[in-house]
Design a protein around this motif. Structure first.
Motif, short mmCIF file in Angstrom:
data_model
loop_
_atom_site.label_atom_id
_atom_site.label_comp_id
_atom_site.label_asym_id
_atom_site.label_seq_id
_atom_site.Cartn_x
_atom_site.Cartn_y
_atom_site.Cartn_z
N VAL A 273 12.07 5.94 8.27
CA VAL A 273 11.12 6.31 6.93
C VAL A 273 11.16 5.62 5.73
O VAL A 273 10.16 5.33 5.02
N TYR A 274 12.31 5.09 5.40
CA TYR A 274 12.42 4.50 4.00
C TYR A 274 12.07 3.03 4.30
O TYR A 274 11.50 2.36 3.19
N GLY A 275 12.17 2.58 5.58
CA GLY A 275 11.36 1.27 5.81
C GLY A 275 10.08 1.37 5.64
O GLY A 275 9.54 0.38 4.94
N LEU A 276 9.30 2.40 5.99
CA LEU A 276 8.12 2.53 5.67
C LEU A 276 7.67 2.90 4.28
O LEU A 276 6.78 2.16 3.90
N VAL A 277 8.57 3.54 3.70
CA VAL A 277 8.17 3.84 2.27
C VAL A 277 8.19 2.62 1.59
O VAL A 277 7.35 2.55 0.61
N THR A 278 9.12 1.87 1.50
CA THR A 278 9.35 0.55 0.75
C THR A 278 8.24 -0.47 1.14
O THR A 278 8.14 -1.19 0.35
N THR A 279 7.87 -0.43 2.26
CA THR A 279 6.91 -1.50 2.53
C THR A 279 5.30 -1.22 2.84
O THR A 279 4.40 -2.04 2.63
N ARG A 280 5.01 0.10 3.11
CA ARG A 280 3.77 0.70 3.46
C ARG A 280 3.12 1.59 2.33
O ARG A 280 1.96 2.13 2.56
N THR A 281 3.76 1.87 1.52
CA THR A 281 3.38 3.05 0.35
C THR A 281 3.17 2.30 -0.95
O THR A 281 3.88 1.31 -1.46
N VAL A 282 2.38 3.08 -1.81
CA VAL A 282 2.05 2.64 -3.26
C VAL A 282 3.60 2.76 -3.92
O VAL A 282 3.85 1.79 -4.96
N PHE A 283 4.34 3.89 -3.80
CA PHE A 283 5.55 4.05 -4.42
C PHE A 283 6.40 2.83 -4.15
O PHE A 283 7.05 2.30 -5.15
N GLY A 284 6.57 2.40 -3.03
CA GLY A 284 7.51 1.19 -2.60
C GLY A 284 6.87 -0.10 -3.31
O GLY A 284 7.62 -0.75 -3.81
N ARG A 285 5.59 -0.34 -3.29
CA ARG A 285 5.13 -1.50 -4.03
C ARG A 285 5.49 -1.46 -5.48
O ARG A 285 5.74 -2.30 -6.07
N GLN A 286 5.31 -0.19 -5.84
CA GLN A 286 5.66 -0.03 -7.18
C GLN A 286 7.24 -0.40 -7.78
O GLN A 286 7.47 -0.68 -9.09
N VAL A 287 7.97 0.29 -6.91
CA VAL A 287 9.52 -0.24 -6.90
C VAL A 287 9.86 -1.61 -7.09
O VAL A 287 10.58 -2.07 -8.11
N TYR A 288 8.99 -2.55 -6.29
CA TYR A 288 9.29 -3.87 -6.31
C TYR A 288 8.47 -4.51 -7.77
O TYR A 288 9.12 -5.43 -8.13
N ALA A 289 7.54 -3.91 -7.86
CA ALA A 289 6.80 -4.54 -9.17
C ALA A 289 7.90 -4.17 -10.26
O ALA A 289 7.97 -5.17 -11.07
N ILE A 290 8.45 -3.31 -10.35
CA ILE A 290 9.25 -2.72 -11.60
C ILE A 290 10.44 -3.69 -11.76
O ILE A 290 10.76 -4.19 -12.61
N GLY A 291 11.00 -3.90 -10.54
CA GLY A 291 12.08 -4.82 -10.61
C GLY A 291 11.85 -6.17 -10.66
O GLY A 291 12.49 -7.01 -11.05
N GLY A 292 10.58 -6.83 -10.12
CA GLY A 292 10.22 -8.20 -10.16
C GLY A 292 9.71 -8.42 -11.51
O GLY A 292 10.10 -9.74 -11.94
N ASN A 293 9.07 -7.56 -12.05
CA ASN A 293 8.42 -7.95 -13.53
C ASN A 293 8.02 -7.05 -14.19
O ASN A 293 6.77 -6.30 -13.97
N LEU A 294 8.97 -6.30 -15.08
CA LEU A 294 8.53 -4.86 -15.66
C LEU A 294 7.26 -4.99 -16.45
O LEU A 294 6.61 -4.17 -16.49
N PRO A 295 7.27 -6.11 -17.35
CA PRO A 295 5.99 -5.94 -18.19
C PRO A 295 4.68 -6.05 -17.51
O PRO A 295 3.75 -5.46 -17.84
N ALA A 296 4.78 -6.86 -16.30
CA ALA A 296 3.56 -6.97 -15.88
C ALA A 296 3.14 -5.59 -14.97
O ALA A 296 1.95 -5.21 -14.79
N ALA A 297 4.25 -5.12 -14.45
CA ALA A 297 4.20 -3.68 -13.88
C ALA A 297 3.56 -2.78 -14.87
O ALA A 297 2.47 -1.78 -14.65
N MET A 298 3.84 -2.65 -16.09
CA MET A 298 3.37 -1.90 -16.95
C MET A 298 2.01 -1.99 -17.44
O MET A 298 1.07 -1.00 -17.60
N LEU A 299 1.87 -3.47 -17.63
CA LEU A 299 0.26 -3.77 -17.83
C LEU A 299 -0.56 -3.37 -16.66
O LEU A 299 -1.73 -3.13 -16.72
N SER A 300 -0.20 -3.16 -15.56
CA SER A 300 -0.77 -3.02 -14.29
C SER A 300 -1.18 -1.48 -14.09
O SER A 300 -1.65 -1.26 -13.03
#
Length: 416
Positions: A273-300
Motif C-alpha cells: 500500500v505505501y509503496g503505491l502511495v509514495t510512487t503512484r499518488t499525488v500525495f506521494g509526489r508532493q512528499v518528495y517535492a517538499i523534501g527535495g525543494n521546499l520553495p519550488a514545491a510551494m511555488l508549484s
C-alpha cells in the motif's frame, strides 16, 4: 575567383556523466545498471553479503526455519515504524516520539482489554484512535504553528512516555486474550500435510513471486513505451529469477517451521500500500517535492501545511499498528515498552537509502535497511556477542550509511 571551403569533420561533444550512465543502463549491462543506480543496488548487495556473513559465522543457524520465523516476529514492529519514518524523512523531518507512542497505544489497549474486560477489538480500535490523535497533535505543531519536527517530537517523546506511566500506573498489565495475541504470534498453515512442511506458505510465496514478475514486466513495458532506459531482457529475467529464488527459499524455511506468520501478511500489505502511495499518488509526489525543494514545491501550488500534517497523522497511525503488534507479542503492556524503537526506525530508513536532507528514499529501501539491522542484531545474539558491542556495531553501520549518502551528494555535485 571561386574559393574552395575545406570540409570539416562534424565533432560530437562527449556526453556528460549523467548521459553516460543513462546510455550504459539502456545498453543493459550489469555494470551500467549498478553504476546508474548505485544507491539502490548497493543496499541489496550489502544485505546479501550480511546475510551470507552471519550464515557462515553462526554455522547456518541464522537461516534455520525456527530462527527466521522468530526474526519475523521479533522485528516486524520495527519494520512497520520504518515505513512511516522513511516518509517523514523524505519530507525533510524526523520523529523521535514513535517509541513512546508504541508504549502509549499498547498501554491504552491493555487497560481496556485486560483491566476493563472489553473485547479485544475495542483495544485495537482505541489504540489506532490514540495513534492518529498523537499524529494530529504533532502535525498541528509542525505544519501550522511552524515548530521544527525535531523539537515537537522530542517533546512528544517525553510527554507520551509520561502519559504511558500514568495510564499504566507504573505497573505492567497482562495477559491479553488469545485472539489479541494471535495478531503477532498467530500463523496460517491451512494446508499442512504429512510431508513435514506447510503447502499454504509455499503457495503464498509463489503468488508473491508471480505478482513481482508481472508488476516488473508491466513497469518495464511502460518505460519502453515512453522511450526510457531499461535493462536488457536477459538481465530483467535474471533479476526476477534471483528474487524468486530468495522468496521461495524464505517461504520454504517458514513452511518447515510453523507456517506463514499473520504479522508477515500485515507487513506485506502495508509495504504494498505505501509503496503505491509514495510512487503512484499525488500525495506521494508532493512528499518528495517538499523534501527535495521546499520553495519550488510551494511555488508549484503544493499545500505544504496540509501535506506535512497528514505525514505526521500517518506516522501516528503506523506507530499505533506497531504498538498493537508489540503488545500482542509481549502479551501485555509495560511502562518501558518501545524504548529506542525510534532510533531503530530512523537507522532503517537511512541505511535503506534515505537522504539526511530529504527528498530521497523508498519504502522498499527502508524495509531492506530494517532487515539489515535485524539480521545483524539476530546474528550477533546467536554468536553470544555482548549488548554493548552490538550497539557499537549498529552505530558504526548507521554512520557509514549516512557517510555514503554524503559522499554520493558530493560526487554528484562535482560531476555537474
Amino acid at each position: 575567383m571561386t574559393k574552395t571551403v575545406p570540409q570539416t569533420e562534424e565533432i560530437t561533444p562527449a556526453p556528460g556523466a549523467a548521459q553516460q550512465d543513462k546510455e550504459r543502463a539502456k545498453g543493459g549491462g550489469l555494470l551500467g545498471l549498478v553504476t546508474a543506480n548505485l544507491r539502490t543496488s548497493g543496499i541489496y548487495i550489502a544485505f546479501v553479503a550480511i546475510v551470507a556473513l552471519f550464515a557462515v559465522l553462526t554455522g547456518g543457524d541464522s537461516l534455520s526455519p525456527d530462527n527466521l520465523t522468530n526474526m519475523v516476529l521479533q522485528y516486524s514492529y520495527i519494520l512497520v515504524l520504518a515505513i512511516g519514518m522513511v516518509i517523514v524523512i523524505i519530507a525533510g523531518h524526523i520523529d523521535l516520539s514513535v517509541g513512546s507512542v508504541v508504549a502509549l497505544t499498547g498501554a491504552v489497549s491493555a487497560v481496556l482489554v485486560i483491566q476493563q474486560g472489553m473485547p479485544y477489538w475495542v483495544g485495537i480500535v482505541a489504540a489506532l484512535a490514540v495513534g492518529i490523535a498523537v499524529g494530529a497533535w504533532h502535525g498541528l505543531w509542525v505544519a501550522y504553528v511552524g515548530i521544527p519536527a525535531f523539537i515537537v517530537t522530542l517533546a512528544g517523546m517525553l510527554l507520551f512516555r509520561g502519559l504511558t506511566l500514568q495510564v499504566l500506573d507504573n505497573v505492567s498489565l497482562s495477559p491479553f486474550p488469545r485472539e489479541y495475541g494471535r495478531i503477532a504470534t498467530g500463523f496460517l498453515n491451512g494446508l499442512l500435510g504429512g510431508y513435514g512442511y506447510d503447502a499454504f506458505t509455499l503457495l503464498i510465496g509463489a503468488v508473491a513471486v508471480a505478482g513481482y514478475a508481472v508488476s516488473g514486466w508491466r513497469a518495464r513495458t511502460a518505460r519502453i513505451r515512453y522511450d526510457q532506459p531499461v535493462e536488457s531482457l536477459d538481465l530483467f529475467l535474471l533479476k526476477v529469477v534471483a528474487v524468486g529464488v530468495v522468496v521461495m527459499a524464505f517461504a520454504w524455511q517458514l513452511a518447515h517451521s510453523r507456517g506463514l506468520p499473520i504479522v508477515l501478511i500485515v507487513l506485506a500489505v502495508l509495504v504494498l500500500v505505501y509503496g503505491l502511495v509514495t510512487t503512484r499518488t499525488v500525495f506521494g509526489r508532493q512528499v518528495y517535492a517538499i523534501g527535495g525543494n521546499l520553495p519550488a514545491a510551494m511555488l508549484s501550488g503544493v499545500k505544504v501545511k496540509k501535506v506535512n500534517f497528514w505525514i505526521f497523522v500517518n506516522m501516528g497511525f503506523l506507530a499505533a499498528i506497531a504498538g498493537i503488534i508489540y503488545s500482542s507479542r509481549m502479551n501485555g503492556a509495560q511502562p518501558a515498552a518501545g524504548e529506542m524503537f525510534e532510533l531503530d526506525a530512523i537507522a532503517a530508513a537511512f541505511i535503506g537509502g534515505a537522504a539526511v536532507t530529504g527528498g530521497v528514499g523508498t519504502v522498499v529501501g527502508a524495509m531492506v535497511g530494517g532487515l539489515i539491522m535485524a539480521v545483524m542484531t539476530n546474528g550477533m545474539q546467536l554468536m553470544g556477542i555482548e549488548q554493548q558491542v552490538q550497539m557499537v556495531v549498529k552505530g558504526l553501520v548507521l554512520l557509514l550509511a549516512v557517510a555514503f549518502d554524503v559522499y554520493n551528494k558530493r560526487r554528484a555535485g562535482a560531476s555537474r
